[in-house]
Design an enzyme around this catalytic site. Sequence first.
Site, PDB file in Angstrom:
ATOM      1  CG  ASN B  81      -1.967  -1.164   1.021  1.00 25.91           C
ATOM      2  OD1 ASN B  81      -1.872  -2.040   1.997  1.00 25.91           O
ATOM      3  ND2 ASN B  81      -2.591  -1.363   0.090  1.00 25.91           N
ATOM      4  CB  VAL B  88       0.804   6.825   2.992  1.00 23.84           C
ATOM      5  CG1 VAL B  88      -0.011   5.584   3.220  1.00 23.84           C
ATOM      6  CG2 VAL B  88       2.289   6.596   3.996  1.00 23.84           C
ATOM      7  CB  CYS B  89      -1.641   4.351  -1.585  1.00 21.26           C
ATOM      8  SG  CYS B  89      -4.081   3.962  -1.855  1.00 21.26           S
ATOM      9  CB  ILE B  90      -4.229   4.451   4.099  1.00 18.09           C
ATOM     10  CG1 ILE B  90      -4.736   3.465   5.020  1.00 18.09           C
ATOM     11  CG2 ILE B  90      -3.400   5.654   4.448  1.00 18.09           C
ATOM     12  CD1 ILE B  90      -4.548   3.685   6.760  1.00 18.09           C
TER      13      ILE B  90
END
Lengths: 542, 165
Positions: B81, B88-90
């Site tokens: 992720n 950061v991909c959240i």
Amino acid sequence: MDSAYDVPDSTDWLNTPLNGFSELENALHCQICKEFYDTPMITSCNHTFCSKCIRTSLSSDGKCPACRTSDQANKLRNNWALQEVVTTFVTARPAALGVARQAQEELEAPKRVGKRKRAAVLDSDDIAEAEASRRTTRSKSRRIAASQESQPEPIEIADSDDEDEEYRPQPPPDDGLVECPLGCGKRMKEVDVFTHLDRCEDEKKQASRSKTKAPLNGFGRSASGQNARPHDRINELNYSMMKELALKKKLKDVGIPDWGSKQLQIQRHKEWVNIWNANCDSNHPRSKRELLHDLDVWERTQGGRASNANGLSSTIMKKDFDRDAYSKRHEDDFSRLIADAKRKKSNPAAEPKPPKDEEDTIQQPTASETPISTEPTTNDRTKPYEDNPEALSSVREKVEALNRGESIEPVMNEGFKAPATEVLPMDTGPSDAHDFALPHATQPIADPPSIFNATTNPLDTHEDRNASQPAGPAHGEAGPEKDPIPLRRPSSRDEHSTHEHTGSPCDLATHIADTSDPPRKVPMFAVPAQPVGDIDGGVAGS
Amino acid sequence: MNSVAAKRLFQEYKALSVDPPDGITAGPVNEDDLFLWEALIQGPEGTPFEGGVFPAELKFPRDYPLMPPTMKFTCDMWHPNVYPNGVVCISILHPPGDDPNHYESASERWSPIQSVEKILISVMSMIAEPNDESPANVDAARMWREQRPQYEARVKADVRRSLGL
């Protein structure tokens, strides 16, 4: 830091015997601004926020921030009880905190256990004292609150049935008249009762109508004990239907600045509506001058006068924005984006990628330009290998090898470590000169291009330089990683990953091996147009 | 000149510095600019990231908290992720509104009531349990799915390297 801002904070309580107050204080904080509630309002879904906070939030996405139920600003209602609690607590806080800290000092001073007990006893005394002081301040603020609190009464009198009870105990004056049986309080001759009844009903209806209207329009206003100014709430406009001139006129009418683009005018008007309406909610309405000051703060921090750090939008929204110069300056980027888009179109399965933040291009135009201008094939990106037969043959070789089914994955995974750290600093060196916001602690994970440097041919070095230089701006700016606009230029970091995937012939194998995951993000300068056309669908488009 | 955003960031900074959650440190890089933060996250125990300390930077928009900050690791982070560039991909960092990925439920997304602390805690748990529904780093996701031992070895190597071992 405390002196600079001196923000009262729930953590103030943590190291005192009254640490339970920390939670209490948190409960009295608005979840949006994390400060004490200022004019708390209840939403339709029964959540409470500051008036200004919830209004701003609703005007941006129309949902309750806590539960995401759709809501409208005009359905907000004041939470007067909470308002009073907060006012009271804030008044009592300094004294209570002082006592708590003192108690803590006494608790810490004697290190022996025996003393500690005594301190603890003292401590409870102090709590009692604190309570007492709170009680006095509370009664004080009660008085204050009471003066503001005349608000609910007129409403109660209006439509409650208790009225009769209130009136009955009083002995009817002995004047030979009778009271209206409907309880309007009027006294009249007995014969007039019936004619009165008709009128009385009408009057009552009218009265109740105007009463129910009152809370909607002027709930907060009537609450202000001191100056009940006729503040009427204003509404957001149907901006999309309005011409710019009409909007300008509206802004002028409400007395706020009307410069800037339509977009900025809309934002400003929305902000003003929120500031204004929040003020209407408050039981201490402020003057328009103060509200204008608030708007000015907004203007300088988020609006048209905000610094450049605010990003692209604020720059291009400026009145004196030089469109031509801008488009000229970023011509390369734009043409690149277009080519990128075309390529994507022919390769629709491409995965969303982190866009290169436009901000970079504005803040460090030189940075983003340099790599492009030094790139020799700028004008002939689509066929960079045309005059490089050596490279072409090498690429062909690799492709054929892959077609035979040779796996390259292990090579990639082993190879990346050592060269990556050694080669990169040198590569990113030039970009350092452009003074990016960040130190280069930000090395990307395993820069595969640098491996190929060592393993393949001159073509790769040139590719690598091209890829790593634009990496500079990406250090400073972390673009939103998901962007609905698919055409944006990928972050140059992403081009590294591009190399990992498709840029280098080595890597094409991944796609061949795993067709479920179609190739994505092919940098146009790295794609040999003819030789691998049968493998990489993306090539066709560029 | 204190905008709403600056005030709130200061509040959060104070709360975080007085009472930080386990394994997390965060604060502005420079107290003059509250819109750029640096955070240190400890690798969660029981994961290959254990023992590592991962620096990241958080960049806040001027209309924070209406819009979320962006977060980017400034160290090597081999994680499904985390984009190769460290971003950061959240879901908690995705602004409300259009869902570019069409898989996140609105309740997981950013809302003004979230905070830096919640972001960092979410990221910590993301580190421990990657979400491979929407990998930001496809290779890492595939490795995590199909060659877990290799993935763990690579992560551990990164951790060791970051510690200078």
